[in-house]
Motif scaffolding. Structure first.
Motif, PDB file in Angstrom:
ATOM      1  N   ARG A 291       0.860  -1.173   0.000  1.00  0.00           N
ATOM      2  CA  ARG A 291       0.000   0.000   0.000  1.00  0.00           C
ATOM      3  C   ARG A 291       0.901   1.229   0.000  1.00  0.00           C
ATOM      4  O   ARG A 291       1.768   1.360   0.853  1.00  0.00           O
ATOM      5  N   ALA A 292       0.661   2.118  -0.934  1.00  0.00           N
ATOM      6  CA  ALA A 292       1.481   3.319  -1.031  1.00  0.00           C
ATOM      7  C   ALA A 292       0.711   4.492  -0.455  1.00  0.00           C
ATOM      8  O   ALA A 292      -0.431   4.741  -0.813  1.00  0.00           O
ATOM      9  N   PHE A 293       1.320   5.199   0.486  1.00  0.00           N
ATOM     10  CA  PHE A 293       0.721   6.418   0.993  1.00  0.00           C
ATOM     11  C   PHE A 293       1.834   7.320   1.498  1.00  0.00           C
ATOM     12  O   PHE A 293       2.990   6.908   1.598  1.00  0.00           O
TER      13      PHE A 293
ATOM     14  N   THR B 105      -2.862   1.768  16.078  1.00  0.00           N
ATOM     15  CA  THR B 105      -1.631   2.389  15.602  1.00  0.00           C
ATOM     16  C   THR B 105      -1.928   3.196  14.351  1.00  0.00           C
ATOM     17  O   THR B 105      -3.006   3.095  13.754  1.00  0.00           O
ATOM     18  N   ILE B 106      -0.957   3.982  13.928  1.00  0.00           N
ATOM     19  CA  ILE B 106      -1.119   4.743  12.694  1.00  0.00           C
ATOM     20  C   ILE B 106      -1.316   3.801  11.505  1.00  0.00           C
ATOM     21  O   ILE B 106      -2.004   4.132  10.537  1.00  0.00           O
ATOM     22  N   LYS B 107      -0.739   2.611  11.578  1.00  0.00           N
ATOM     23  CA  LYS B 107      -0.940   1.615  10.526  1.00  0.00           C
ATOM     24  C   LYS B 107      -2.419   1.259  10.400  1.00  0.00           C
ATOM     25  O   LYS B 107      -2.977   1.232   9.298  1.00  0.00           O
ATOM     26  N   GLU B 108      -3.071   1.010  11.534  1.00  0.00           N
ATOM     27  CA  GLU B 108      -4.492   0.687  11.512  1.00  0.00           C
ATOM     28  C   GLU B 108      -5.315   1.881  11.031  1.00  0.00           C
ATOM     29  O   GLU B 108      -6.313   1.719  10.322  1.00  0.00           O
ATOM     30  N   PHE B 109      -4.891   3.088  11.419  1.00  0.00           N
ATOM     31  CA  PHE B 109      -5.583   4.290  10.951  1.00  0.00           C
ATOM     32  C   PHE B 109      -5.547   4.395   9.438  1.00  0.00           C
ATOM     33  O   PHE B 109      -6.564   4.669   8.793  1.00  0.00           O
ATOM     34  N   VAL B 110      -4.379   4.175   8.844  1.00  0.00           N
ATOM     35  CA  VAL B 110      -4.258   4.290   7.392  1.00  0.00           C
ATOM     36  C   VAL B 110      -5.108   3.230   6.692  1.00  0.00           C
ATOM     37  O   VAL B 110      -5.757   3.508   5.679  1.00  0.00           O
ATOM     38  N   TYR B 111      -5.134   2.016   7.227  1.00  0.00           N
ATOM     39  CA  TYR B 111      -5.968   0.974   6.631  1.00  0.00           C
ATOM     40  C   TYR B 111      -7.443   1.368   6.683  1.00  0.00           C
ATOM     41  O   TYR B 111      -8.194   1.159   5.727  1.00  0.00           O
ATOM     42  N   SER B 112      -7.856   1.955   7.822  1.00  0.00           N
ATOM     43  CA  SER B 112      -9.246   2.396   7.948  1.00  0.00           C
ATOM     44  C   SER B 112      -9.536   3.565   7.016  1.00  0.00           C
ATOM     45  O   SER B 112     -10.606   3.638   6.403  1.00  0.00           O
ATOM     46  N   LEU B 113      -8.582   4.490   6.897  1.00  0.00           N
ATOM     47  CA  LEU B 113      -8.750   5.634   6.002  1.00  0.00           C
ATOM     48  C   LEU B 113      -8.872   5.162   4.555  1.00  0.00           C
ATOM     49  O   LEU B 113      -9.687   5.687   3.781  1.00  0.00           O
TER      50      LEU B 113
ATOM     51  N   ARG C  34     -12.448   3.853  -3.432  1.00  0.00           N
ATOM     52  CA  ARG C  34     -13.425   2.962  -4.052  1.00  0.00           C
ATOM     53  C   ARG C  34     -13.077   1.506  -3.762  1.00  0.00           C
ATOM     54  O   ARG C  34     -11.947   1.076  -3.927  1.00  0.00           O
ATOM     55  N   LYS C  35     -14.064   0.787  -3.274  1.00  0.00           N
ATOM     56  CA  LYS C  35     -13.919  -0.624  -2.879  1.00  0.00           C
ATOM     57  C   LYS C  35     -12.883  -0.792  -1.765  1.00  0.00           C
ATOM     58  O   LYS C  35     -12.428  -1.900  -1.498  1.00  0.00           O
ATOM     59  N   GLY C  36     -12.498   0.314  -1.119  1.00  0.00           N
ATOM     60  CA  GLY C  36     -11.560   0.235  -0.012  1.00  0.00           C
ATOM     61  C   GLY C  36     -10.128  -0.017  -0.416  1.00  0.00           C
ATOM     62  O   GLY C  36      -9.312  -0.409   0.415  1.00  0.00           O
ATOM     63  N   ILE C  37      -9.802   0.240  -1.681  1.00  0.00           N
ATOM     64  CA  ILE C  37      -8.456  -0.026  -2.188  1.00  0.00           C
ATOM     65  C   ILE C  37      -7.886   1.251  -2.796  1.00  0.00           C
ATOM     66  O   ILE C  37      -8.476   1.834  -3.710  1.00  0.00           O
ATOM     67  N   ASP C  38      -6.736   1.679  -2.291  1.00  0.00           N
ATOM     68  CA  ASP C  38      -6.099   2.888  -2.801  1.00  0.00           C
ATOM     69  C   ASP C  38      -5.309   2.565  -4.067  1.00  0.00           C
ATOM     70  O   ASP C  38      -4.263   1.928  -4.018  1.00  0.00           O
TER      71      ASP C  38
END
Length: 292
Positions: free
Chosen positions: A29-31, A113-121, A127-131
């Motif tokens: 996942r890229a962010f 954690t911030i990791k879980e935050f990013v996954y939730s964001l 769209r479809k929960g995939i960045d």
């Protein structure tokens, strides 16, 4: 604007421009993180919210309170890359909703954690929960609702109340203003956006009448953390304002980015009074409920 920081969850590395790549056992996942201050702020809010506890809706109200004073800001991820940017320095109205819900959701994990935050964001805002970059962004309120209702993140309450109506509206601002979005210089990305927008030609938008916000029977049904989306009559937009309900003495108040002050506030007026003040700017509203 501060440059982005390349930061891993376990350690900080020298500040550089560019993306931060996070690898999981399933996919990459890229962010990007706007700056180190954002990492600290996310971690602090997650800890406070986890300690506060409560239902998902109650946590949304608590998180929104922690963000009071944050200004409106144009989305930073509307660049040529389009992947998620963790930025706690400012939000647009839909970005505020996504950030609050993602923080509330992540706070409910065993290890927030911030990791879980990013996954939730990612789950809330893509769209479809995939960045997958710019093309996966949910730019329109109606599009955001369709996607998040389908994946069980919110429940549409609008149609459960009598006296509602529908308004047909075409949502194609992004493709009609392609020069405003660097990612749309890529013809393939532009065509994908046009294909998505085709599904929102003469889209029927359910809404409640503004006057219904004063109904006591409606107040009895509303809960902390419910989402109110005021609908813009302008051709280019479908959102005028958007925020979270906080119930006080049996009446709903809105935590939102105020048009008057330009920052996140708990409005001083109950929802019915706010609607009278702002009524000339929107034609109706949608009522949504975040789900755990």
């Amino acid at each position: 604007m501060k440059i982005f920081s390349n930061i891993r969850f376990s350690a900080s590395f020298p500040v550089i421009l560019g993306m931060m790549m996070m690898m999981t056992n399933l996919s990459a996942r890229a962010f990007r993180i706007h700056c180190k201050e954002d990492t600290v702020k996310v971690s602090s809010i997650l800890l406070k919210t986890a300690e506060h506890g409560g239902t998902f809706g109650e946590r949304c109200v608590f998180v929104a309170s922690q963000l009071e004073g944050t200004p409106w800001s144009a989305p930073l991820d509307n660049d040529s890359i389009g992947t998620i940017i963790v930025n706690m320095h400012g939000f647009d109205r839909l970005g505020f909703i996504n950030t609050v819900m993602a923080l509330a959701d992540a706070s409910m994990k065993n290890m927030p954690t911030i990791k879980e935050f990013v996954y939730s964001l990612e789950a809330m805002s893509r769209r479809k929960g995939i960045d997958e970059g710019f093309v996966s962004q949910l730019h329109y309120g109606a599009d955001w609702i369709v996607d998040n209702v389908y994946r069980g993140h919110v429940k549409e309450m609008t149609e459960y109340v009598g006296g509602g109506s529908f308004k047909a509206k075409t949502l194609d601002y992004v493709s009609r203003h392609k020069d405003e979005y660097p990612a749309l210089k890529d013809s393939i990305v532009l065509e994908k956006i046009k294909m998505i927008e085709m599904g929102y030609r003469s889209h029927r938008i359910p809404h409640l009448k503004k006057q219904s916000a004063g109904n006591k029977s409606l107040h009895e049904l509303m809960q902390n953390g419910d989402i109110i989306m005021m609908l813009s009559p302008e051709i280019d937009y479908d959102i005028y304002d958007m925020g979270f309900v906080e119930m006080k003495n049996g009446e709903p108040y809105l935590k939102h980015i105020s048009h008057e002050s330009g920052i996140v506030v708990t409005d001083e007026y109950p929802l019915s009074r706010l609607f009278k003040i702002e009524g000339q700017h929107f034609y109706g509203y949608r009522w949504l409920r975040p789900t755990e």
